[in-house]
Design an enzyme around this catalytic site. Structure first.
Site, PDB file in Angstrom:
ATOM      1  N   THR A  93       0.871  -1.183   0.000  1.00  0.00           N
ATOM      2  CA  THR A  93       0.000   0.000   0.000  1.00  0.00           C
ATOM      3  C   THR A  93       0.899   1.221   0.000  1.00  0.00           C
ATOM      4  O   THR A  93       1.620   1.461   0.975  1.00  0.00           O
ATOM      5  CB  THR A  93      -0.889   0.035   1.264  1.00  0.00           C
ATOM      6  OG1 THR A  93      -1.677  -1.149   1.304  1.00  0.00           O
ATOM      7  CG2 THR A  93      -1.807   1.251   1.242  1.00  0.00           C
ATOM      8  N   LYS A 168      -7.663   1.695  -3.207  1.00  0.00           N
ATOM      9  CA  LYS A 168      -7.327   1.243  -1.847  1.00  0.00           C
ATOM     10  C   LYS A 168      -7.468   2.387  -0.832  1.00  0.00           C
ATOM     11  O   LYS A 168      -8.077   2.221   0.230  1.00  0.00           O
ATOM     12  CB  LYS A 168      -5.897   0.688  -1.851  1.00  0.00           C
ATOM     13  CG  LYS A 168      -5.271   0.463  -0.499  1.00  0.00           C
ATOM     14  CD  LYS A 168      -5.655  -0.846   0.119  1.00  0.00           C
ATOM     15  CE  LYS A 168      -5.120  -0.964   1.540  1.00  0.00           C
ATOM     16  NZ  LYS A 168      -5.604  -2.095   2.259  1.00  0.00           N
ATOM     17  N   LYS A 243      -1.574   5.197   8.581  1.00  0.00           N
ATOM     18  CA  LYS A 243      -0.770   5.260   7.350  1.00  0.00           C
ATOM     19  C   LYS A 243      -1.682   5.489   6.133  1.00  0.00           C
ATOM     20  O   LYS A 243      -1.443   6.363   5.311  1.00  0.00           O
ATOM     21  CB  LYS A 243       0.019   3.948   7.178  1.00  0.00           C
ATOM     22  CG  LYS A 243       0.741   3.848   5.847  1.00  0.00           C
ATOM     23  CD  LYS A 243       1.291   2.460   5.562  1.00  0.00           C
ATOM     24  CE  LYS A 243       1.710   2.363   4.103  1.00  0.00           C
ATOM     25  NZ  LYS A 243       2.150   1.048   3.697  1.00  0.00           N
TER      26      LYS A 243
HETATM   27  P1  NAD Z   1       5.821  -5.894   7.264  1.00  0.00           P
HETATM   28  O1  NAD Z   1       6.581  -4.762   7.837  1.00  0.00           O
HETATM   29  O2  NAD Z   1       5.482  -7.056   8.123  1.00  0.00           O
HETATM   30  O3  NAD Z   1       6.594  -6.464   5.966  1.00  0.00           O
HETATM   31  C1  NAD Z   1       7.350  -5.669   5.095  1.00  0.00           C
HETATM   32  C2  NAD Z   1       8.630  -6.424   4.814  1.00  0.00           C
HETATM   33  O4  NAD Z   1       9.401  -5.735   3.827  1.00  0.00           O
HETATM   34  C3  NAD Z   1       9.531  -6.562   6.061  1.00  0.00           C
HETATM   35  O5  NAD Z   1       9.716  -7.935   6.339  1.00  0.00           O
HETATM   36  C4  NAD Z   1      10.828  -5.860   5.654  1.00  0.00           C
HETATM   37  O6  NAD Z   1      11.975  -6.477   6.185  1.00  0.00           O
HETATM   38  C5  NAD Z   1      10.762  -5.985   4.150  1.00  0.00           C
HETATM   39  N1  NAD Z   1      11.618  -5.030   3.443  1.00  0.00           N
HETATM   40  C6  NAD Z   1      11.730  -3.686   3.630  1.00  0.00           C
HETATM   41  N2  NAD Z   1      12.613  -3.155   2.761  1.00  0.00           N
HETATM   42  C7  NAD Z   1      13.080  -4.186   2.007  1.00  0.00           C
HETATM   43  C8  NAD Z   1      14.020  -4.304   0.946  1.00  0.00           C
HETATM   44  N3  NAD Z   1      14.676  -3.228   0.489  1.00  0.00           N
HETATM   45  N4  NAD Z   1      14.236  -5.520   0.415  1.00  0.00           N
HETATM   46  C9  NAD Z   1      13.594  -6.619   0.877  1.00  0.00           C
HETATM   47  N5  NAD Z   1      12.698  -6.579   1.883  1.00  0.00           N
HETATM   48  C10 NAD Z   1      12.442  -5.376   2.440  1.00  0.00           C
HETATM   49  O7  NAD Z   1       4.497  -5.251   6.631  1.00  0.00           O
HETATM   50  P2  NAD Z   1       3.168  -6.029   6.177  1.00  0.00           P
HETATM   51  O8  NAD Z   1       2.164  -5.987   7.261  1.00  0.00           O
HETATM   52  O9  NAD Z   1       3.546  -7.315   5.528  1.00  0.00           O
HETATM   53  O10 NAD Z   1       2.644  -5.010   5.060  1.00  0.00           O
HETATM   54  C11 NAD Z   1       3.248  -4.918   3.766  1.00  0.00           C
HETATM   55  C12 NAD Z   1       2.436  -3.937   2.937  1.00  0.00           C
HETATM   56  O11 NAD Z   1       1.072  -4.386   2.871  1.00  0.00           O
HETATM   57  C13 NAD Z   1       2.382  -2.528   3.537  1.00  0.00           C
HETATM   58  O12 NAD Z   1       2.453  -1.599   2.490  1.00  0.00           O
HETATM   59  C14 NAD Z   1       1.029  -2.491   4.259  1.00  0.00           C
HETATM   60  O13 NAD Z   1       0.495  -1.183   4.361  1.00  0.00           O
HETATM   61  C15 NAD Z   1       0.204  -3.365   3.328  1.00  0.00           C
HETATM   62  N6  NAD Z   1      -0.964  -4.016   3.968  1.00  0.00           N
HETATM   63  C16 NAD Z   1      -0.848  -4.587   5.194  1.00  0.00           C
HETATM   64  C17 NAD Z   1      -1.966  -5.194   5.759  1.00  0.00           C
HETATM   65  C18 NAD Z   1      -1.883  -5.838   7.132  1.00  0.00           C
HETATM   66  O14 NAD Z   1      -2.937  -6.155   7.703  1.00  0.00           O
HETATM   67  N7  NAD Z   1      -0.688  -6.098   7.655  1.00  0.00           N
HETATM   68  C19 NAD Z   1      -3.185  -5.212   5.077  1.00  0.00           C
HETATM   69  C20 NAD Z   1      -3.255  -4.654   3.803  1.00  0.00           C
HETATM   70  C21 NAD Z   1      -2.134  -4.054   3.253  1.00  0.00           C
END
Ligand code: NAD
Length: 293
Positions: A93, A168, A243
């Site tokens: 997102t 979204k 966010k």
């Molecule tokens: P998270 O922080 O658990 O996962 C993100 C991952 O990206 C982390 O493991 C981090 O180490 C990795 N990362 C960061 N920079 C990196 C790089 N340069 N190379 C490789 N890996 C890298 O977050 P999440 O909850 O999995 O959410 C991910 C996305 O999905 C976000 O944009 C969030 O807004 C969106 N989202 C989350 C949810 C939810 O309920 N968690 C729901 C819908 C959308």
């Protein structure tokens, strides 16, 4: 079988990638956090030494990263190293402007791309029932759809580059506003001596009906699966709601849209987060409306 690279194996990325493996795809994964790589290995992914190595043989590259700056930096790093004809799908997102820049980076390397953020949270990611909101050219969407299927309950093509992110943040602005409205109504009902169940029974089948009542009721009881029944354990954390609301306000400002309730909801969730509730489910804002921490 498709050869897929999955970059960003956090709370969402790992269960999503696991569903691609279960569907028979070969998935190479990369994340910066070693513990996340261990989980991915256990789920049957091949672990790459870095993002560039992950994408080398991939027909499809999926990113699931925290924010726009991470997506742009990873795209800048890998777009030149991907196979000719590879498809890039970003499911993070992020702000609409960064999404369009990511599409431009891909296009600059002759790659098709789709922005495809999701709704449904970690539960939907695990169950393979996420809603994908996709933006990009018809040809790119047609290639992306079968790849997204094992992770999806629903896939909607919303329009051109950035349209998935636009859908979204509009959806989540509605959600943030409606949850506050529903919370206020339950707090008012309490002061008026009306039971939670009575308000639920009426509003869930009347003109006040919305997802924040029927599927995610912010008081314990009427909807047993809602986080209110589990001490407001997320679910969807208040930090993530803030966010998305901030993204909606940045987009509104850039596009010249008037969103006073979106702005108010952003302020209220900012306060709620600042009071130490970032890890609380966003429906816990009802406690803040009662005057409690
Ligand atoms: P998270 O922080 O658990 O996962 C993100 C991952 O990206 C982390 O493991 C981090 O180490 C990795 N990362 C960061 N920079 C990196 C790089 N340069 N190379 C490789 N890996 C890298 O977050 P999440 O909850 O999995 O959410 C991910 C996305 O999905 C976000 O944009 C969030 O807004 C969106 N989202 C989350 C949810 C939810 O309920 N968690 C729901 C819908 C959308």
């Amino acid at each position: 079988m498709t050869s897929i690279a999955f970059i960003g194996l956090g709370n969402m990325g790992n269960p999503m990638a696991a569903n691609l493996v279960k569907a028979g795809h070969a998935v190479a994964g990369f994340d910066l956090v070693a513990a996340n790589l261990d989980v991915a290995r256990g789920n049957g992914l091949t672990i790459a030494k870095d993002a560039a190595a992950a994408v080398k043989e991939a027909d499809v590259v999926i990113t699931m990263l925290p924010a726009g700056k991470h997506v742009l930096s990873v795209y800048a790093d890998i777009a030149g190293k991907a196979k000719k004809g590879a498809l890039f799908i970003d499911s993070s997102t992020i702000d609409v402007e960064s999404a369009r820049k990511a599409h431009a980076i891909a296009a600059g390397h002759g790659l098709l791309s789709v922005d495809a953020p999701v709704s449904g949270g970690t539960g939907g990611a695990t169950a393979g029932t996420l809603t994908f909101m996709a933006g990009g050219a018809k040809e790119a969407f047609a290639k992306a759809e079968p790849v997204l299927k094992p992770m999806a309950g629903r896939i909607v093509h919303c329009g051109d580059a950035g349209a998935g992110q636009a859908a979204k943040i509009c959806n989540n602005m509605i959600l943030g506003i409606s949850m506050i409205g529903v919370g206020e109504a339950f707090v008012l009902a309490e002061k008026l001596g009306l039971s939670h169940q009575a308000l639920f029974d009426v509003a869930s089948t009347s003109s006040g009906q919305c997802w924040s009542i029927t599927s995610y009721c912010p008081v314990p009881g009427p909807v047993p699966t809602s986080p209110a029944n589990k001490g407001y354990k997320p679910g969807f954390a208040a930090a993530l709601m803030l966010k998305d609301l901030k993204l909606s306000q940045e987009a509104a400002q850039a596009a010249g849209a008037v969103t006073p309730l979106g702005a108010e909801a952003t302020q209220l969730y900012a306060l709620f987060n600042a009071m130490g509730n970032a890890d609380v489910d966003f429906s816990g804002i009802i406690n803040f409306l009662r005057g409690a921490r």
